[in-house]
Scaffold this active site. Structure first.
Site, mmCIF file in Angstrom:
data_model
loop_
_atom_site.group_PDB
_atom_site.id
_atom_site.type_symbol
_atom_site.label_atom_id
_atom_site.label_comp_id
_atom_site.label_asym_id
_atom_site.label_seq_id
_atom_site.Cartn_x
_atom_site.Cartn_y
_atom_site.Cartn_z
ATOM 1 N N ASP A 23 -2.107 6.599 6.217
ATOM 2 C CA ASP A 23 -3.129 5.735 5.618
ATOM 3 C C ASP A 23 -3.494 4.682 6.658
ATOM 4 O OD1 ASP A 23 -4.641 3.870 4.302
ATOM 5 O OD2 ASP A 23 -3.139 3.378 2.776
ATOM 6 N N LYS A 33 -12.564 -1.921 6.068
ATOM 7 C CA LYS A 33 -11.817 -2.828 6.926
ATOM 8 C C LYS A 33 -12.373 -2.774 8.346
ATOM 9 C CE LYS A 33 -8.974 -2.893 3.329
ATOM 10 N NZ LYS A 33 -7.989 -2.064 2.676
ATOM 11 N N TRP A 61 0.830 -1.211 0.000
ATOM 12 C CA TRP A 61 0.000 0.000 0.000
ATOM 13 C C TRP A 61 0.859 1.253 0.000
ATOM 14 C CZ3 TRP A 61 -4.260 -0.658 -2.189
ATOM 15 C CH2 TRP A 61 -5.011 -1.816 -1.998
HETATM 16 C C1 LIG Z 1 -7.444 -1.624 1.533
HETATM 17 C C2 LIG Z 1 -6.365 -0.611 1.643
HETATM 18 C C3 LIG Z 1 -6.196 0.408 0.692
HETATM 19 C C4 LIG Z 1 -7.066 0.515 -0.546
HETATM 20 O O1 LIG Z 1 -8.314 0.940 -0.194
HETATM 21 P P1 LIG Z 1 -9.409 1.308 -1.286
HETATM 22 O O2 LIG Z 1 -10.510 1.805 -0.412
HETATM 23 O O3 LIG Z 1 -9.734 0.051 -2.016
HETATM 24 O O4 LIG Z 1 -8.855 2.348 -2.174
HETATM 25 C C5 LIG Z 1 -5.190 1.327 0.877
HETATM 26 N N1 LIG Z 1 -4.387 1.276 1.944
HETATM 27 C C6 LIG Z 1 -4.503 0.309 2.879
HETATM 28 C C7 LIG Z 1 -3.564 0.290 4.042
HETATM 29 C C8 LIG Z 1 -5.488 -0.659 2.743
HETATM 30 O O5 LIG Z 1 -5.619 -1.617 3.682
#
Ligand SMILES: *Cc1c(COP(=O)(O)O)cnc(C)c1O
Length: 360
Positions: free
Chosen positions: A172, A196, A102
């Site tokens: 993030d 999540k 990511w």
């Molecule tokens: C799942 C995830 C993403 C991507 O998320 P989207 O909502 O599909 O764009 C980005 N960063 C992390 C750490 C993730 O777990």
């Protein structure tokens, strides 16, 4: 009807209680005679839902008053773009810490907008640890420092919050938000895709310090400008109303269940049990350095990868599903967010022990 234990990394399992409440309110929300998904986002009923969700999130995360909370769409991936589009503030460079898949995607996107200084990367160790503070090479001219507190695919987590001095820290937090109390004041921007640990997909929560709003360039599309979103209370266009409502129910569920302190206690206990089961066996292994192991996403491999399919089949028979690891890592991955009951982790461990006994 039988609910399974769903170890999916995202979209992920939701608290049962929340789903039951949503079902009860599905056709007629609080006597309105309609479902939340049928309501105008500008009507009184939805406005109250939206405001309550924000108030509850502010409460459980103790978000200071000088931060805005935005309920956007586009996922964390859209924030990979919105961060550089909004936060450069006339500068030409940003620091990024690279700890896995990511981080890499965030870096790839940022490179379209600015010079990216890689403040640290753990690629050489195959992303099996978080770098220490002393290993960060921060550029004093960077507009911000971006990192991924929890790498969902590698199962790697920072056990500390990087210190960046006056330079805003951008995180993030997609797969770790709400897993424990954090000091929001340490961050310039926190963002997280909801699917999540917050609620359904389609919603992205952004928590941003006031002074970082309003610096986007002239050419930045209005909808991608934090200022537009903040000034319009995340209703510049139609927001993801139903996901926003569901997130609100999850925030209330967290409040009812002891808040983030209680979540942290349970999460830590669940993770510790699972890592102990892995470490106590010679059949299962996890490659991540112990101090960098994620509480939320636990990848593990079997000594013999040819047994993966049998393990997954047996797990599925017992109602333990979505355990297949990411293709880049292989093996298994158990995502054990807030909504995964401790009994689910216990059931997984029992299966692991039995499977090893039969197959080792
Ligand atoms: C799942 C995830 C993403 C991507 O998320 P989207 O909502 O599909 O764009 C980005 N960063 C992390 C750490 C993730 O777990």
């Amino acid at each position: 009807m039988a609910r399974v234990y769903n170890f999916s990394p995202g979209p992920a399992t939701m608290p049962n209680e929340v789903l039951v409440q949503a079902r009860e309110e599905l056709l007629d929300w609080h006597g309105s005679g309609m479902s939340v998904m049928e309501m105008s986002h500008r009507g009184k009923a939805f406005m109250s839902i939206a405001e309550q969700a924000e108030a509850d999130l502010r409460d459980i995360m103790a978000i200071p008053d000088n931060y805005k909370v935005l309920f956007l769409q586009g996922g964390a991936s859209m924030q990979f773009a919105m961060a550089p589009l909004n936060l450069l503030r006339g500068k030409v460079c940003a620091d990024y810490i690279n700890t896995g898949s990511w981080s890499k995607k965030a870096i790839m996107e940022a490179k379209r907008h600015c010079h990216v200084n890689i403040a640290a990367t753990t690629e050489e160790s195959k992303f099996t640890e978080a770098p220490a503070q002393a290993q960060l090479t921060l550029d004093p001219n960077a507009a911000y420092v971006h990192y991924t507190p929890n790498e969902t695919i590698g199962g790697v987590e920072f056990a500390y919050v990087p210190q960046t001095g006056e330079i805003p820290l951008v995180a993030d937090m997609s797969s770790t938000i709400l897993s424990r109390p954090i000091d929001v004041g340490r961050y310039g921007v926190i963002y997280a895709g909801a699917q999540k640990n917050i609620g359904p997909a389609g919603l992205t929560v952004v928590i941003i310090r006031d002074d970082l709003i309003g610096h986007a360039g002239e050419n930045v599309p209005a909808i991608l400008n934090y200022k537009t979103q903040a000034e319009n209370d995340s209703m510049y266009n139609t927001p993801s109303t139903y996901a926003w409502y569901m997130a609100g129910l999850v925030f209330q569920w967290i409040k009812r269940n002891g808040g983030l302190t209680a979540m942290a206690e349970i999460n830590q206990r669940k993770a510790r049990k699972l890592y102990t089961a892995i470490d106590d066996s010679t059949f299962y292994s996890n490659p991540v350095a112990p101090e960098s192991r994620s509480w939320m996403n636990v990848p593990f491999t079997l000594a013999n990868a040819e047994l993966d399919a049998a393990f997954l089949a047996q797990a599925s028979e017992q109602g333990l599903v979505t355990l297949k690891g990411h293709r880049s890592v292989g093996g298994m991955r158990a995502s054990i967010y807030n909504a995964m009951p401790e009994e689910g982790v216990d059931a997984l461990i029992a299966l692991m022990v039995a499977f090893e006994k039969h197959n080792a």
